[in-house]
Design a protein around this motif. Structure first.
Motif, short mmCIF file in Angstrom:
data_model
loop_
_atom_site.label_atom_id
_atom_site.label_comp_id
_atom_site.label_asym_id
_atom_site.label_seq_id
_atom_site.Cartn_x
_atom_site.Cartn_y
_atom_site.Cartn_z
N ASP B 16 53.33 -18.57 -35.53
CA ASP B 16 52.10 -17.80 -35.66
C ASP B 16 52.46 -16.32 -35.63
O ASP B 16 53.21 -15.88 -34.77
N VAL B 20 48.60 -13.68 -29.31
CA VAL B 20 47.42 -14.08 -28.54
C VAL B 20 47.27 -13.11 -27.37
O VAL B 20 46.18 -12.68 -27.03
N SER B 40 35.72 -16.40 -25.36
CA SER B 40 36.41 -17.61 -25.80
C SER B 40 37.45 -17.24 -26.85
O SER B 40 37.15 -16.48 -27.77
N SER B 42 40.16 -15.57 -26.22
CA SER B 42 40.87 -14.32 -25.89
C SER B 42 42.23 -14.60 -25.27
O SER B 42 43.02 -13.68 -25.06
N GLY B 43 42.52 -15.84 -24.96
CA GLY B 43 43.86 -16.17 -24.47
C GLY B 43 43.93 -16.44 -22.98
O GLY B 43 45.01 -16.38 -22.39
N THR B 46 45.90 -19.56 -22.30
CA THR B 46 47.28 -19.25 -22.66
C THR B 46 47.96 -18.48 -21.54
O THR B 46 49.09 -18.79 -21.14
N HIS B 198 34.39 -17.81 -17.38
CA HIS B 198 33.36 -17.22 -18.21
C HIS B 198 32.26 -16.63 -17.34
O HIS B 198 31.53 -15.76 -17.72
#
Ligand SMILES: Nc1ncnc2c1ncn2[C@@H]1O[C@H](COP(=O)(O)OP(=O)(O)OP(=O)(O)O)[C@@H](O)[C@H]1O
Ligand SMILES: [Mg+2]
Lengths: 478, 218
Positions: B16, B20, B40, B42-43, B46, B198
């Motif tokens: 990729d 990220v 959502s 945004s990493g 990860t 969130h």
């Protein structure tokens, strides 16, 4: 240790799948056991059958070769006849030289000479003397055949001749003989009588023989002129040799048989004979073809068992492989969780392999047990036939010789002459003790195969486990 | 002193081109709760997988106790130094709550005799009864399951708790109860609690809030 605990728990959790795997492995183990024990039994039978019969080599004239020689060297018929005569004679010293070989375990020969008699009458047959006398010599009424040992008495071993009265002398250098029952009746002869044979070239030369036994030719319905034995008087080879050494012009025929140490030495032995001066027109013939035809059906059975075994293993292996792959795919999430909370790849793999190994070992034992229950009777039946045929052969030989030839019978050992034939006698003893019960060899082969199959089929699972990224797995889930 | 520090951490997935995460510099200390906020994609997840050693950073480095994380045995790190809690709980559903906790102790090679006692104690500390502990995971509610996941992550007493949307599937009330547990862990037991979320409610309750911005193209 917790890995094993996990494995057990996991097996218990997914009973359905593990029972399926268990059944597959049980079936494989069961068929493998049957296949292996049949192969084992077959190889024992072949071995015993081979050891029962000696590998023998005989020397004969290769007619094809001789004809070729004749064609190419436009010889006259006379020359050809001469050649034939000169070739037909192999001497006792030749045989001794041929037999003195590391490839030969023992040898024997028969020595025949055509003679007449003034005191007894020959029975009427279509032929006169040995082979109707093709060599242009004076025809003779009787054939005196001398054997060098009991082993040489092929006809008695095969049962073509049977002693009906008296016995065959165990002394192979006396002047005893045995005569055909028809000849005995014709001349009113019995055991203990003396017969006198005369030299066809010089009637002043006579040979005295004492009758020690009477035999009957069971091949009575063949009026084949070459095999009719009515006028054949059987004695030892030393006696014939003395007659022939006294008069070299007599029409004598010597047939040697060499017992070889193993079937691998046939070619070397043949080469050695030619090196020692055997004429190229002679060929060396062995009984290998006959021996392999004896074991052919059992050999076929072993091959069939082996092929079936391989097919079952391959199919079983593929099925296990697929089940393993499905297993790993289904349990991806579990693998992901275990990896996230810090379980090492190697530990996860060992847990999965242990699960399969536990199921395999149980199924292998079960399958091996069922398989042996099924195969032992089958394999034993195979062996039983072999044992029976061996025992029958033994009994027949005893009967034909008119005395017990059993070398293994301790009590009769003193009576047993040193040159008693061992053919099919002492070796048969081994066969009776064979049992097809699952032995250590079959068992270890089975477990080896089973574990190998398990490991190979779980290989794919291991590879995919080590490639899984726990994060991806967990993301797939959520 | 920081227990976990990110120095110029960038990350892109294999094959990729797009990063990220780009040049992240965060600092985490013991005894505090952290919230990592972000839209959502945004990493966040990860980033958490980098902190937990499931992935390695493309650039920059992560320091645990001032030591490069890459030098650690990451399986052992995940089962000793950090406790991981996911939104989807990630429990083994075929086991009971207690068995899940014991499994984690086993992987941690704990020699303790009475693992069951300890597991029950841990479950009680997050508000579950022994009876609930003996139930299969699927026979527990979402909130209860998340408590089991927390209890499991505490089974080897790690310094750091990493939680990815731990209250994402729970109602407001339960969310508050779970957050109370995290609060206790940080302030009473001196752990470093890092929560990806969130929820504004969760962010509000955290001592420190980091906000992840979506990286611009390239
Ligand atoms: N395995 C992967 N390969 C390639 N790209 C990925 C992979 N996993 C995630 N991404 C991409 O990386 C970006 C960040 O994903 P990530 O899961 O970290 O987001 P997130 O902040 O956790 O979102 P959410 O709040 O929805 O959970 C996304 O654009 C996503 O498409
Ligand atoms: Mg996420």
């Amino acid at each position: 240790m917790y890995i094993l605990k996990n494995a057990f728990r996991s097996i218990n959790r997914s009973k359905g799948r593990n029972i399926l795997i268990g059944i597959i492995i049980t079936v494989i183990a069961c068929s493998a056991t049957i296949g292996l024990s049949i192969m084992n039994a077959a190889s024992k039978v072949i071995e015993s059958s081979k050891s029962k019969y000696d590998i023998t080599a005989t020397i004969g004239i290769d007619r094809d070769k001789m004809m070729k020689n004749v064609d190419s060297s436009s010889e006259s018929k006379e020359n050809m006849k001469e050649r034939f005569n000169s070739m037909a004679s192999i001497s006792v010293s030749d045989i001794e030289s041929y037999g003195d070989s590391k490839y030969v375990s023992s040898y024997y020969y028969t020595y025949s000479v055509g003679l007449n008699s003034d005191t007894i009458d020959a029975a009427e047959t279509q032929s006169k003397g040995p082979g109707g006398n093709p060599h242009g010599q004076s025809s003779t009424s009787f054939t005196l055949t001398g054997y060098s040992s009991y082993e040489a008495m092929e006809e008695f071993i095969t049962g073509a001749y049977t002693i009906t009265e008296g016995e065959i002398s165990s002394n192979f250098s006396d002047n005893s003989c045995i005569i055909n029952s028809e000849l005995a009746t014709l001349n009113n002869l019995t055991v203990g009588d003396t017969i006198v044979l005369t030299n066809p070239n010089d009637t002043s030369k006579t040979y005295e023989l004492i009758i020690s036994g009477i035999y009957s030719d069971n091949d009575t319905d063949t009026m084949n002129m070459f095999t009719n034995s009515v006028n054949t008087i059987i004695t030892n080879s030393n006696f014939v040799e003395q007659i022939v050494s006294d008069d070299a012009t007599l029409n004598a025929k010597i047939t040697p048989t060499f017992i070889l140490t193993s079937e691998d030495v046939v070619d070397s032995f043949e080469q050695e004979l030619y090196d020692k001066g055997l004429d190229e027109t002679y060929s060396v013939n062995t009984n290998l073809d006959q021996l392999s035809s004896e074991t052919e059906s059992i050999q076929n059975l072993a091959t069939f068992a082996f092929t079936t075994l391989i097919i079952i293993l391959v199919i079983g292996g593929i099925i296990l492989f697929i089940i393993n792959l499905i297993n790993v795919r289904e349990r991806k999430y579990e693998i992901g969780v275990l990896r996230t909370i810090g379980m090492k790849k190697t530990s996860v793999i060992s847990q999965f392999v242990s699960e399969l190994l536990i199921v395999s070992v149980i199924s292998l034992i079960l399958g091996g047990f069922i398989g042996s229950m099924l195969s032992v009777p089958t394999a034993n039946k195979l062996l039983e036939q072999e044992i029976q045929s061996s025992e029958q052969a033994q009994a027949n030989i005893n009967e034909h010789f008119g005395r017990s030839m059993n070398g293994a019978d301790e009590n009769s050992k003193q009576e047993k002459p040193s040159n008693m034939p061992t053919k099919g006698v002492s070796k048969i003893e081994k066969v009776t003790s064979i049992d097809a019960a699952i032995d250590i060899k079959v068992l270890s082969e089975l477990i080896g195969i089973g574990i190998l199959l398990t490991l190979v089929s779980s290989l794919a699972a291991c590879i995919s486990i080590s490639r899984f990224s726990p994060l991806t797995i967990l993301k797939e889930r959520s | 002193m920081s227990i976990l520090r990110l120095e110029n951490v960038s990350y892109k997935y294999e094959d990729d081109k797009k990063y990220v995460l780009k040049d992240i510099n965060y600092d985490f200390e013991k005894g505090r709760t952290y919230a990592i906020k972000g839209k959502s994609g945004s990493g966040k997840t990860t980033l958490l997988s980098l902190l937990s050693g499931l992935e390695k950073c493309s650039e920059g480095k992560i320091l645990y106790n001032n030591q490069d994380l890459n030098k650690f045995d990451l399986d052992k790190y995940r089962n000793t130094n950090i406790g991981i809690i996911f939104q989807s709980f990630n429990l083994l559903t075929s086991l009971t709550a207690i068995e899940n906790v014991i499994l984690s102790m086993d992987i941690n090679h704990q020699k303790e005799k009475n693992k069951r006692e300890k597991a029950i104690e841990l479950l009680k500390s997050v508000g579950l009864t022994e009876k609930q502990g003996d139930r299969r995971i699927l026979k527990l509610s979402g909130g209860e399951q998340q408590r089991v996941a927390i209890a499991r992550s505490l089974s080897y007493n790690p310094d750091i708790i990493l939680a990815d949307e731990p209250t994402g599937n729970l109602d407001f009330e339960t969310e508050n109860e779970i957050m109370a547990i995290f609060d206790t862990l940080a302030h009473k037991q001196n752990k470093c609690v890092i929560i990806v979320t969130h929820s504004a409610n969760v962010a509000k309750k955290a001592d420190v809030v980091y906000e992840l911005k979506k990286t611009s193209q390239n």
